[in-house]
Scaffold this active site. Structure first.
Site, PDB file in Angstrom:
ATOM      1  N   SER A 295      -5.811   3.453   4.757  1.00  0.00           N
ATOM      2  CA  SER A 295      -5.248   2.735   3.607  1.00  0.00           C
ATOM      3  C   SER A 295      -6.314   2.025   2.778  1.00  0.00           C
ATOM      4  CB  SER A 295      -4.207   1.709   4.076  1.00  0.00           C
ATOM      5  OG  SER A 295      -3.404   1.291   3.004  1.00  0.00           O
TER       6      SER A 295
ATOM      7  N   SER B 136       0.797  -1.236   0.000  1.00  0.00           N
ATOM      8  CA  SER B 136       0.000   0.000   0.000  1.00  0.00           C
ATOM      9  C   SER B 136       0.825   1.280   0.000  1.00  0.00           C
ATOM     10  CB  SER B 136      -0.947   0.016   1.202  1.00  0.00           C
ATOM     11  OG  SER B 136      -2.052  -0.829   0.972  1.00  0.00           O
TER      12      SER B 136
ATOM     13  N   LYS C 123       0.252   3.888  -2.625  1.00  0.00           N
ATOM     14  CA  LYS C 123      -0.714   4.986  -2.538  1.00  0.00           C
ATOM     15  C   LYS C 123      -0.063   6.347  -2.367  1.00  0.00           C
ATOM     16  CE  LYS C 123      -4.230   1.858  -0.783  1.00  0.00           C
ATOM     17  NZ  LYS C 123      -4.102   0.826   0.235  1.00  0.00           N
TER      18      LYS C 123
ATOM     19  N   LYS D 180       2.819   6.602   5.220  1.00  0.00           N
ATOM     20  CA  LYS D 180       2.049   5.507   4.631  1.00  0.00           C
ATOM     21  C   LYS D 180       2.687   4.161   4.957  1.00  0.00           C
ATOM     22  CE  LYS D 180      -1.473   4.119   2.631  1.00  0.00           C
ATOM     23  NZ  LYS D 180      -1.373   3.041   3.650  1.00  0.00           N
TER      24      LYS D 180
END
Length: 388
Positions: free
Chosen positions: A129, A69, A72, A234
């Site tokens: 997320s 993730s 992102k 993140k």
């Protein structure tokens, strides 16, 4: 007797060596930038200072790996750029497609046709997320996932991310063939993302809600709650990628970006990021010099006799102990010939650590000075004669 002489000689040589070594370490500007051997239990890592982009530590930072993730970061960067360009706004309502709603993993359980503001979608991606929200935002910006992924790869190329290739918007990797990036590339795209200050407002939130308070969001980045100065950014984890993070934190005016990739557990990942950030804050600091206007420079052959000059602010990252040792030298001619354009380089200010140049800033003209023509020169001469 011979043994005593040999011992005495050895002691003398040892003393000379120690004295020489102490003189070397005391030299002005001598620094030790070597990082300790952390032995992190991960595949790769990097620590970057966000303001200058200087890399303070790296370990296998260029290997292309599955990012999960952390993908992102690029998705959010393109969304923030679309907002800045006026293509979309925070208040726009995003309609969830069937494709977006089909995403598995972390999600906010969007239903087909459900509408949600861009701002709430961004919060859902940054904090929780949410894979479905990431794809919904991508479709809102570019129309289709394919078109958005093309934008992602074009942006990666523009940033010089040589180890990066995207196949989707969220990092789900059970069906991808070549969805990869490196720790260095993640640090670079993270640096671009946090230039949009609004992002760290979201990424530093521990808990929030959407759908009028009916659906809770909890940050997947535990450092936001437990690490002093953490601002984001993140996390990511899949069976293929293992546990990854790009962690941002700020202390004493210095912002750091730490990337850890392919750690075996979440706790090992977070501990590695915390240790690397701690080391960075303990050993480095930002030297800052403010912008300054200097005395005007004399102009030869111009409609005016002088020109205002100034230099911009300057910053660099150095060992904390070296900050008081930094000096600056002004390199500026006594006079310059006309014409001069506003913004033209006139000289420079050089920043030094001992005898070593560590950076420089151009001294620029703050105004334009045209070259005097014949009639202007004649008028000036007549004016002087009249005064005399």
């Amino acid at each position: 007797m011979i043994i005593k002489r040999i011992v005495a000689l050895l002691l003398t040589l040892c003393s000379v060596f120690c004295l020489f070594a102490s003189q070397i370490s005391a030299e002005p500007g001598a620094t030790d930038n070597s990082a300790p051997n952390f032995n992190f239990d991960c595949r790769s890592a990097i620590l970057m200072e966000a303001g200058t982009g200087r890399v303070l530590y790296e370990m296998n930072a260029d290997e292309a790996l599955s990012p999960a993730s952390v993908t992102k970061v690029m998705t959010l960067l393109l969304v923030m750029e679309a907002i800045e360009a006026g293509k979309i706004s925070y208040s726009d309502m995003v309609t969830a497609s069937a494709h977006a709603c089909s995403m598995g993993g972390s999600q906010i359980y969007l239903e087909e046709g459900e509408q949600m503001s861009v701002e709430d979608m961004i919060k859902s991606v940054v904090i929780a997320s949410a894979n479905d929200a990431a794809l919904a935002l991508a479709e809102h910006v570019a129309g289709t996932e394919e078109a958005f992924v093309k934008m992602m790869n074009e942006k990666a190329a523009a940033l010089g991310l040589s180890a990066t290739h995207f196949e989707n918007t969220n990092g789900l990797d059970d069906s991808v063939q070549n969805h990869v990036t490196s720790a260095r590339d993640i640090a670079i795209m993270s640096r671009e993302l946090i230039k949009h200050k609004k992002i760290t407002e979201y990424s530093s939130i521990w808990m929030d809600t959407i759908r009028n308070g009916e659906f809770g969001l909890t940050n997947t980045n535990r450092l936001v709650r437990f690490y002093k100065g953490a601002t984001g950014l993140k996390t990511g984890s899949t069976a293929k990628a293992k546990f990854c993070i790009t962690a941002t934190a700020e202390r004493d005016g210095m912002s750091l970006i730490c990337v850890i990739m392919a750690a075996p557990t979440r706790d090992i990942r977070n501990a590695a990021a915390s240790s690397l950030l701690d080391w960075g804050f303990a050993n480095y600091g930002v030297y800052k010099a403010e912008a300054k206007a200097l005395d005007p420079v004399r102009v030869i052959g111009g409609v005016r006799q002088s020109c205002s000059v100034a230099y911009p602010e300057f910053s660099c990252v150095v060992n904390k102990s070296d900050i008081p040792k930094i000096s600056c030298e002004i390199e500026l001619p006594e006079s310059v010939p006309a014409p001069i354009k506003s913004g033209e380089k006139i000289g420079r200010v050089v920043y030094k650590l001992g005898d070593k140049e560590i950076g420089a800033a151009d001294i620029l003209a703050s105004e334009s000075v045209e070259k005097i023509d014949f009639w202007g020169l004649l008028l000036k001469m007549l004016s002087k004669m009249a005064i005399a």
